[in-house]
Design a protein around this motif. Sequence first.
Motif, short mmCIF file in Angstrom:
data_model
loop_
_atom_site.label_atom_id
_atom_site.label_comp_id
_atom_site.label_asym_id
_atom_site.label_seq_id
_atom_site.Cartn_x
_atom_site.Cartn_y
_atom_site.Cartn_z
N GLU A 138 51.33 42.09 108.51
CA GLU A 138 52.71 42.50 108.72
C GLU A 138 53.49 42.68 107.43
N ASN A 139 52.94 42.17 106.33
CA ASN A 139 53.57 42.36 105.02
C ASN A 139 52.75 43.29 104.14
N SER A 140 51.89 44.09 104.76
CA SER A 140 51.05 45.03 104.03
C SER A 140 51.54 46.46 104.24
N LEU A 141 50.91 47.39 103.55
CA LEU A 141 51.26 48.81 103.72
C LEU A 141 50.72 49.36 105.03
N ARG A 142 49.88 48.59 105.71
CA ARG A 142 49.30 49.00 107.00
C ARG A 142 50.07 48.41 108.18
N LYS A 143 51.24 47.84 107.94
CA LYS A 143 51.95 47.08 108.97
C LYS A 143 52.29 47.89 110.21
N ASP A 144 52.42 49.22 110.06
CA ASP A 144 52.76 50.07 111.21
C ASP A 144 51.52 50.57 111.94
N LYS A 145 50.36 50.15 111.48
CA LYS A 145 49.08 50.53 112.10
C LYS A 145 48.54 49.34 112.91
N PRO A 146 47.44 49.54 113.66
CA PRO A 146 46.96 48.46 114.53
C PRO A 146 46.52 47.20 113.78
N THR A 169 48.23 44.60 98.79
CA THR A 169 47.00 45.24 98.35
C THR A 169 46.13 45.56 99.56
N ASP A 170 45.01 46.20 99.31
CA ASP A 170 44.08 46.49 100.40
C ASP A 170 42.84 45.61 100.30
N ALA A 171 42.94 44.51 99.55
CA ALA A 171 41.80 43.63 99.32
C ALA A 171 41.37 42.94 100.61
N ASN A 172 40.05 42.82 100.80
CA ASN A 172 39.52 42.02 101.90
C ASN A 172 39.80 40.55 101.61
N VAL A 173 40.17 39.79 102.63
CA VAL A 173 40.56 38.39 102.44
C VAL A 173 39.74 37.49 103.36
N ILE A 228 39.46 50.55 107.60
CA ILE A 228 40.08 49.29 107.98
C ILE A 228 40.25 48.38 106.76
N ARG A 229 41.28 47.53 106.85
CA ARG A 229 41.36 46.41 105.92
C ARG A 229 40.77 45.21 106.66
N LEU A 230 39.85 44.51 106.03
CA LEU A 230 39.14 43.43 106.71
C LEU A 230 39.68 42.06 106.33
N LEU A 231 40.05 41.28 107.33
CA LEU A 231 40.40 39.87 107.16
C LEU A 231 39.41 39.05 107.96
N CYS A 232 38.90 37.99 107.38
CA CYS A 232 37.97 37.10 108.10
C CYS A 232 38.45 35.66 107.97
N THR A 254 43.36 53.31 97.58
CA THR A 254 44.18 52.31 96.89
C THR A 254 45.21 53.00 95.99
N LEU A 255 44.78 54.05 95.28
CA LEU A 255 45.69 54.80 94.41
C LEU A 255 46.79 55.47 95.24
N HIS A 256 46.41 56.03 96.39
CA HIS A 256 47.39 56.64 97.29
C HIS A 256 48.45 55.62 97.71
N GLU A 257 48.00 54.43 98.11
CA GLU A 257 48.92 53.41 98.61
C GLU A 257 49.86 52.92 97.51
N LEU A 258 49.32 52.73 96.30
CA LEU A 258 50.16 52.29 95.19
C LEU A 258 51.19 53.36 94.84
N THR A 259 50.77 54.61 94.91
CA THR A 259 51.68 55.72 94.60
C THR A 259 52.81 55.81 95.62
N GLU A 260 52.46 55.66 96.91
CA GLU A 260 53.48 55.70 97.96
C GLU A 260 54.48 54.57 97.83
N LYS A 261 54.00 53.44 97.33
CA LYS A 261 54.86 52.26 97.21
C LYS A 261 55.85 52.39 96.06
N LYS A 262 55.49 53.17 95.04
CA LYS A 262 56.37 53.32 93.88
C LYS A 262 57.70 53.94 94.30
N GLY A 263 58.78 53.36 93.84
CA GLY A 263 60.10 53.90 94.15
C GLY A 263 60.68 53.35 95.43
#
Length: 448
Positions: free
Chosen positions: A189-197, A166-170, A280-284, A121-130
């Motif tokens: 598609e609006n997450s930081l994982r959008k380019d992944k499966p 965020t990477d929160a499970n929903v 994985i980010r989990l959506l149910c 989560t810290l990595h993703e927030l850091t990458e998003k900055k800027g």
Amino acid sequence: MRLKDIKILILDDDSDVLIALRLLLKSKVKEVVVEKRPNNIMSLFEKNNFDIVILDMNFNGLVNTGNEGIYWLKKIKQLSPATDVILITAYGDIDLAVRSLKEGASDFIVKPWENERLVQTLHELTEKKGKKKPARSSLKTEAGKIIGESAVIKDVFFKLEKIAPTDANVLILGENGTGKDLIASAIHENSLRKDKPFVKVDVGALTASLFESELFGYKKGAFTDAREDRKGRFEIASGGTLFLDEIGNISLQQQARLLTVLQNRQITPLGSNEPIPVDIRLLCATNLELTVLADENRFRKDLIYRINTVELTIPPLRARGGDIKLLTNHFINMYAEKYFKDSFTVDASFTEKLKDYKFPGNVRELQYALERAVIMAEGQTLTAGDLMFSPIEKFQDTVCENDLTLETMEKNTILKVVEKNNGNISKSAKELGITRTALYRRLNKYGL
């Protein structure tokens, strides 16, 4: 920006938590500052520019409502709007999670946390900055746009904008046909994982024998027809998002197996003894109400907390007022183009028939009804005679003669008033004699 270049402030009144997080992060970031007293936030920010704050929700120890965390979250955002705040608590309060995201939190983590997930989560927030924040106002998905202007669907859009990055499970709740799969796709598609499966599995349709092989994969020779190694959906989705549809329909045995995987963040294919780590980010999603899922004879509460960091309820079409007209125009134009027909107009009888119908099948039923109308229309003006609703859908009146509990009566009254006012929350709240905020709380409470 890199993780090792950031400064982190950790606020928690538990010394053990401060020690554990300091040891975990001190080698990964530029600086870690720990503090037990939130009253010192202002002086700390006067001396430092913190990139991320990890904030406990409760400092009192007597009443754990999370209100203190929300209070200090607001203070931090006032002092430094660019600082990301991760809220952390031992209490998996779903409404509190949504509220904290609404107030500006970047993520919400439940104790005991998983070290790998926290660092990720810290990595993703850091990458998003800027980086420029991706536009999400239209909420486009591969299947098209999520269309709507009613107050209830705008509330969903607002939550999506907060939750998606965020990477929160929903856990997505809603009646059949409300568009839960479209919402899941929009989150990815609006997450930081959008380019992944993005991998969808209808787990409710999997038999007991297929459940493990489909989700976790198998090795050659694991069973009679296993002629080659096959990856499971968890492994295929690793790095991206896994969407488990109809989660409420799996057995207690399947729930136990799923819980183990989510806790350990690794899967073991059938016929193998070697665990494979998965990210994985989990959506149910389920059409069951949360109160039904909370019945431990049907669903494990420990699994609910794992899959339900944030809960998102999709309103039924009958509560969305003017959205029916917007969706009608969209589908008519879409199918006119698909079937090479000229543009259509609709007469008053067509509009009136739409207005009077309850749509038990929600958006899906509206879509199919309009496709049929476009196909069967004789002229370029659609009338009530062109509009046929599916006989397989049957509207269940929300008032049940055998259920006269106070909660049921309140829920039914709210639903009727919101429908009467075409989804207008301000008018509905005024008619009910309560504030807009109080009405939103009740809508969330009853999953409306």
